[in-house]
Design a protein around this motif. Structure first.
Motif, PDB file in Angstrom:
ATOM      1  N   GLY A 224       0.847  -1.201   0.000  1.00 36.38           N
ATOM      2  CA  GLY A 224       0.000   0.000   0.000  1.00 36.38           C
ATOM      3  C   GLY A 224       0.873   1.238   0.000  1.00 36.38           C
ATOM      4  O   GLY A 224       1.808   1.354  -0.788  1.00 36.38           O
TER       5      GLY A 224
ATOM      6  N   CYS B 266      -0.505  -7.009  -0.303  1.00 41.30           N
ATOM      7  CA  CYS B 266      -1.672  -6.179  -0.611  1.00 41.30           C
ATOM      8  C   CYS B 266      -1.470  -5.479  -1.969  1.00 41.30           C
ATOM      9  O   CYS B 266      -1.354  -6.149  -2.994  1.00 41.30           O
ATOM     10  CB  CYS B 266      -1.917  -5.194   0.526  1.00 41.30           C
TER      11      CYS B 266
ATOM     12  N   ASN C 251     -14.169  -7.452   9.055  1.00 39.23           N
ATOM     13  CA  ASN C 251     -13.841  -8.082  10.330  1.00 39.23           C
ATOM     14  C   ASN C 251     -13.079  -7.109  11.205  1.00 39.23           C
ATOM     15  O   ASN C 251     -12.549  -6.112  10.724  1.00 39.23           O
ATOM     16  CB  ASN C 251     -13.047  -9.371  10.095  1.00 39.23           C
ATOM     17  N   PRO C 252     -13.032  -7.383  12.495  1.00 36.97           N
ATOM     18  CA  PRO C 252     -12.460  -6.394  13.417  1.00 36.97           C
ATOM     19  C   PRO C 252     -10.974  -6.127  13.209  1.00 36.97           C
ATOM     20  O   PRO C 252     -10.495  -5.054  13.539  1.00 36.97           O
ATOM     21  CB  PRO C 252     -12.699  -7.021  14.795  1.00 36.97           C
ATOM     22  N   VAL C 253     -10.219  -7.093  12.711  1.00 30.67           N
ATOM     23  CA  VAL C 253      -8.788  -6.857  12.551  1.00 30.67           C
ATOM     24  C   VAL C 253      -8.382  -6.817  11.087  1.00 30.67           C
ATOM     25  O   VAL C 253      -7.214  -6.734  10.767  1.00 30.67           O
ATOM     26  CB  VAL C 253      -7.940  -7.942  13.268  1.00 30.67           C
TER      27      VAL C 253
ATOM     28  N   SER D 285     -10.645  -2.504   5.890  1.00 29.32           N
ATOM     29  CA  SER D 285     -11.992  -1.994   5.749  1.00 29.32           C
ATOM     30  C   SER D 285     -12.249  -1.463   4.344  1.00 29.32           C
ATOM     31  O   SER D 285     -13.240  -0.822   4.099  1.00 29.32           O
ATOM     32  CB  SER D 285     -12.232  -0.887   6.769  1.00 29.32           C
ATOM     33  N   TYR D 286     -11.344  -1.682   3.446  1.00 35.12           N
ATOM     34  CA  TYR D 286     -11.556  -1.212   2.089  1.00 35.12           C
ATOM     35  C   TYR D 286     -11.772  -2.407   1.157  1.00 35.12           C
ATOM     36  O   TYR D 286     -11.363  -3.522   1.439  1.00 35.12           O
ATOM     37  CB  TYR D 286     -10.378  -0.362   1.606  1.00 35.12           C
TER      38      TYR D 286
ATOM     39  N   GLY E 126      -7.215 -13.099   8.451  1.00 33.84           N
ATOM     40  CA  GLY E 126      -7.861 -11.853   8.860  1.00 33.84           C
ATOM     41  C   GLY E 126      -7.856 -10.795   7.780  1.00 33.84           C
ATOM     42  O   GLY E 126      -8.782 -10.008   7.662  1.00 33.84           O
TER      43      GLY E 126
ATOM     44  N   ASP F  73     -10.430 -12.211   4.625  1.00 37.46           N
ATOM     45  CA  ASP F  73     -11.649 -12.997   4.801  1.00 37.46           C
ATOM     46  C   ASP F  73     -12.836 -12.459   4.022  1.00 37.46           C
ATOM     47  O   ASP F  73     -13.869 -13.094   3.944  1.00 37.46           O
ATOM     48  CB  ASP F  73     -11.963 -13.232   6.283  1.00 37.46           C
TER      49      ASP F  73
ATOM     50  N   ASP G 206      -3.556 -11.469  10.859  1.00 37.49           N
ATOM     51  CA  ASP G 206      -4.219 -10.303  10.292  1.00 37.49           C
ATOM     52  C   ASP G 206      -3.431  -9.828   9.071  1.00 37.49           C
ATOM     53  O   ASP G 206      -2.371 -10.352   8.748  1.00 37.49           O
ATOM     54  CB  ASP G 206      -4.359  -9.187  11.345  1.00 37.49           C
ATOM     55  N   HIS G 207      -3.967  -8.810   8.409  1.00 39.33           N
ATOM     56  CA  HIS G 207      -3.442  -8.390   7.104  1.00 39.33           C
ATOM     57  C   HIS G 207      -1.979  -7.958   7.156  1.00 39.33           C
ATOM     58  O   HIS G 207      -1.229  -8.166   6.199  1.00 39.33           O
ATOM     59  CB  HIS G 207      -4.323  -7.241   6.603  1.00 39.33           C
ATOM     60  N   THR G 208      -1.570  -7.321   8.254  1.00 41.26           N
ATOM     61  CA  THR G 208      -0.186  -6.834   8.332  1.00 41.26           C
ATOM     62  C   THR G 208       0.686  -7.719   9.229  1.00 41.26           C
ATOM     63  O   THR G 208       1.770  -7.317   9.613  1.00 41.26           O
ATOM     64  CB  THR G 208      -0.141  -5.379   8.838  1.00 41.26           C
TER      65      THR G 208
ATOM     66  N   ARG H 242     -10.243  -7.021  19.686  1.00 43.60           N
ATOM     67  CA  ARG H 242     -10.858  -7.100  18.351  1.00 43.60           C
ATOM     68  C   ARG H 242     -10.531  -8.442  17.707  1.00 43.60           C
ATOM     69  O   ARG H 242     -11.349  -9.041  17.018  1.00 43.60           O
ATOM     70  CB  ARG H 242     -10.344  -5.952  17.465  1.00 43.60           C
TER      71      ARG H 242
ATOM     72  N   MET I 268     -13.030 -12.267  16.489  1.00 40.61           N
ATOM     73  CA  MET I 268     -12.998 -13.171  15.337  1.00 40.61           C
ATOM     74  C   MET I 268     -13.145 -14.619  15.775  1.00 40.61           C
ATOM     75  O   MET I 268     -13.188 -15.519  14.939  1.00 40.61           O
ATOM     76  CB  MET I 268     -11.660 -13.025  14.589  1.00 40.61           C
TER      77      MET I 268
ATOM     78  N   TRP J 276     -10.764 -16.049  17.411  1.00 36.38           N
ATOM     79  CA  TRP J 276      -9.403 -16.597  17.324  1.00 36.38           C
ATOM     80  C   TRP J 276      -8.840 -16.842  18.714  1.00 36.38           C
ATOM     81  O   TRP J 276      -9.162 -16.131  19.665  1.00 36.38           O
ATOM     82  CB  TRP J 276      -8.480 -15.633  16.583  1.00 36.38           C
TER      83      TRP J 276
ATOM     84  N   MET K  63      -3.458   1.309   5.960  1.00 37.27           N
ATOM     85  CA  MET K  63      -2.216   1.563   5.243  1.00 37.27           C
ATOM     86  C   MET K  63      -2.468   2.169   3.867  1.00 37.27           C
ATOM     87  O   MET K  63      -1.550   2.367   3.107  1.00 37.27           O
ATOM     88  CB  MET K  63      -1.363   0.317   5.144  1.00 37.27           C
ATOM     89  N   ASN K  64      -3.713   2.489   3.571  1.00 35.08           N
ATOM     90  CA  ASN K  64      -3.974   3.120   2.282  1.00 35.08           C
ATOM     91  C   ASN K  64      -4.474   4.544   2.421  1.00 35.08           C
ATOM     92  O   ASN K  64      -5.119   5.074   1.542  1.00 35.08           O
ATOM     93  CB  ASN K  64      -4.963   2.285   1.464  1.00 35.08           C
TER      94      ASN K  64
END
Lengths: 300, 265
Positions: A39, A114, A190-192, A195-196, A227, A230, A261-263, B155, B159, B161, B243-244
């Motif tokens: 990103g 990403c 999802n919470p972690v 959101s885009y 995460g 998903d 999670d994503h990162t 958070r 999930m 987890w 991150m965007n």
């Protein structure tokens, strides 16, 4: 291992850090690694994981360049009218040109997360010098199995049923919300996670590109975090179900990282990510290990 | 802009310097001190933007990464606040040597402001000091970090987890290790206990008005500093979550540059 800060590209406006292996490795015998921005995060990567990855890969004998595309990190913004897609390809090619001139390397492996995975795919497709790619949370396509798991999990969630019967608003609307029916993209937050909404090329176009790349001899490693992806990817063999015709070749490897999670925020997930990539790069692109790699690479 | 490494060969520090773009009869140099961990990554582009503005206003600028942070040598679990203060000292020396100047100005964000203040109070060559949302109290900062990490873990639990392994849970904050060394050296920090003037001119600039910072303002006045306090309700770039998105707090950066010019005597 030695790190050198550089400015490269036709205008000297792109920033990066080259990590060279210790003496004893001839860099020309192995591909160099390019680490592409995740990103808009600058070249150190999420949680600085690109720095660690660069050092581990250099220790394994691979020259590694972590770079900033224009407008990110320490690189200047472009003043021409190139699209982001066009400029990232051109700038990755300038990075390859730099390593070709300064290190004598002509083959490359690109790694990205990403948006970096999206760039990695395009750069691999469009530049024949690229012989391998690691794409973390890159292109993904929902399958029947995806939807089955997605809605199935919601149906068995005690919390969601509890919310349904304890609230005051319209039950039908809340049932739809619980099941997240009607707007898959809106629903799959999802919470972690992120959101885009991600946009991927049509599945057939990606399949066609993958076939061309496999025919060209390109090795690819797809990594998906549970995460982070998903909205799009939620089980181990989804890639196999998406592209069944690619099952029989040994050029692709896929990994689904549960509860990441994503990162890759948890240190244990960062370690796993770095170890997996180092292992794949080393076994795939170190000549003596090549035959073993092909045997062990997951057939998808 | 120049990118380079400097300092001790065993712990090389990454630096990015920007030469003044306006000729001046009296050259001046400013060193920028990043925050730590996740905040450093989020603040990176804003710091670059600040460097460009300063160089256009006639300043030589040096940004640098602490040991174990950013592009500098060392793993993320190897540094601590004492080490980072030594790195601030090394960066000041690097900046002075590069331009042959006796005096240096410092700008720090969050923990970077704190480290800059502590270093400045041990020297006599810091002319101006900008404290951008400074951390005053190391213990409070650790509590803030832990609360952020716990919120993230909560958070994660939504999930369904499993909780992370115990060693991960206690030894990290939002993607970065929190070693005993880091914790211990941060716990010792208390800017309100400062007993020596860090600089003649100090700017405290914040996104939200904070009582602690006002107390620091009073304390620095007692230490004979000429202090200016500004509150600019702009984005807290170090808290950005995705991150965007990228935010550069233009007004804050403008005010920092303007204050440096105004108090440069």
């Amino acid at each position: 291992m030695k790190e050198t800060a550089i400015l490269f590209g036709k205008l000297g406006a792109l920033a990066g850090v080259v990590t060279d292996p210790d003496c004893g490795f001839d860099p020309r015998h192995r591909p160099a690694i390019l680490l592409l921005n995740a990103g808009l995060l600058y070249r150190v990567g999420p949680n600085r994981v690109y720095v660690r990855l660069a050092r581990v890969l250099a220790s394994a004998g691979f020259v590694t360049l972590r770079l900033d595309f224009s407008g990110i990190g320490d690189s200047e913004s472009r003043r021409d009218s190139l699209t982001r897609e066009e400029s990232s390809l051109r700038e990755a090619q300038e990075a390859m040109d730099f390593l070709a001139v300064s290190r004598g390397i002509e083959r490359f492996v690109v790694i990205g997360l990403c948006g970096g995975a999206t760039n990695a795919f395009r750069i691999t497709r469009d530049d024949p010098r690229v012989i391998g790619a690691v794409m973390i949370d890159g292109y993904a396509y929902r399958t029947f199995g995806y939807y089955l798991r997605h809605y199935g999990r919601r149906l068995v969630s005690r919390r969601r049923w509890s919310n349904l019967f304890t609230g005051k608003s319209d039950s039908g609307r809340r049932l739809r919300r619980m099941l997240q029916i009607g707007n898959a993209d809106q629903a799959l937050v999802n919470p972690v996670g992120v959101s885009y909404v991600r946009t991927f090329p049509p599945r057939d176009a990606t399949l066609s590109d993958l076939c061309v790349l496999i025919d060209r001899g390109v090795y690819m490693f797809f990594i998906y975090s549970e995460g982070g992806m998903d909205r799009y990817y939620n089980y181990e063999s989804q890639f196999e179900d998406t592209f069944p015709s690619l099952c029989s070749n040994g050029k692709l490897r896929v990994k689904f990282v549960r509860e990441a999670d994503h990162t890759f925020t948890l240190l244990s997930h960062q370690r796993m990510l770095v170890d997996d990539i180092e292992d794949w790069v080393s076994t795939t692109f170190t000549t003596s290990k090549r035959s073993a790699t092909i045997r062990s690479t997951m057939a998808v | 802009m120049k990118l380079f490494y400097f300092g001790d060969p065993s712990g090389r520090i990454f630096g990015a310097s920007e030469a003044a773009r306006v000729a001046s009869s009296r050259p001046k140099v400013v060193v920028l001190c990043y925050p730590m961990g996740q905040e450093q990554i989020r603040a990176h582009r804003a710091f670059r933007n600040l460097s460009m503005r300063l160089s256009k206003a006639g300043w030589h600028v040096l940004r640098f990464d602490y040991f174990g942070c950013g592009d500098s040598a060392g793993e993320s679990d190897e540094g601590d606040a004492d080490q980072w203060m030594s790195d601030v000292v090394a960066a000041i020396e690097q900046a002075r040597l590069a331009h042959g100047l006796a005096k240096v100005s410092l700008i720090g964000l969050r923990l970077g402001a704190t480290l800059a203040t502590l270093v400045a109070s041990q020297r006599n060559d810091i002319d101006q000091l900008v404290l951008w949302d400074p951390i005053l109290d190391g213990r409070g900062f650790l509590e803030e970090l832990s609360a952020s990490h716990r919120a993230w873990l909560a958070r994660r639990a939504e999930m369904g987890w499993d909780p992370p392994k115990q060693d991960d849970e206690v030894a990290q904050v939002l993607g970065f290790p929190l070693t005993n060394g880091i914790r211990k050296t941060l716990e010792e920090i208390d800017l309100l206990g400062l007993s020596k003037r860090p600089a003649r001119n100090v700017l405290i600039i914040e996104a939200d008005e904070d009582e602690d910072a006002r107390r620091l303002e009073v304390h620095l006045r007692v230490l004979d500093c000429d202090v200016e306090y500004q509150c600019l309700p702009e984005a807290k770039i170090w808290l950005r979550l995705t991150m965007n998105q990228r935010v550069v707090p233009n007004q804050t950066l403008e005010q920092i540059v303007a204050w440096l010019a105004r108090t440069d005597r």
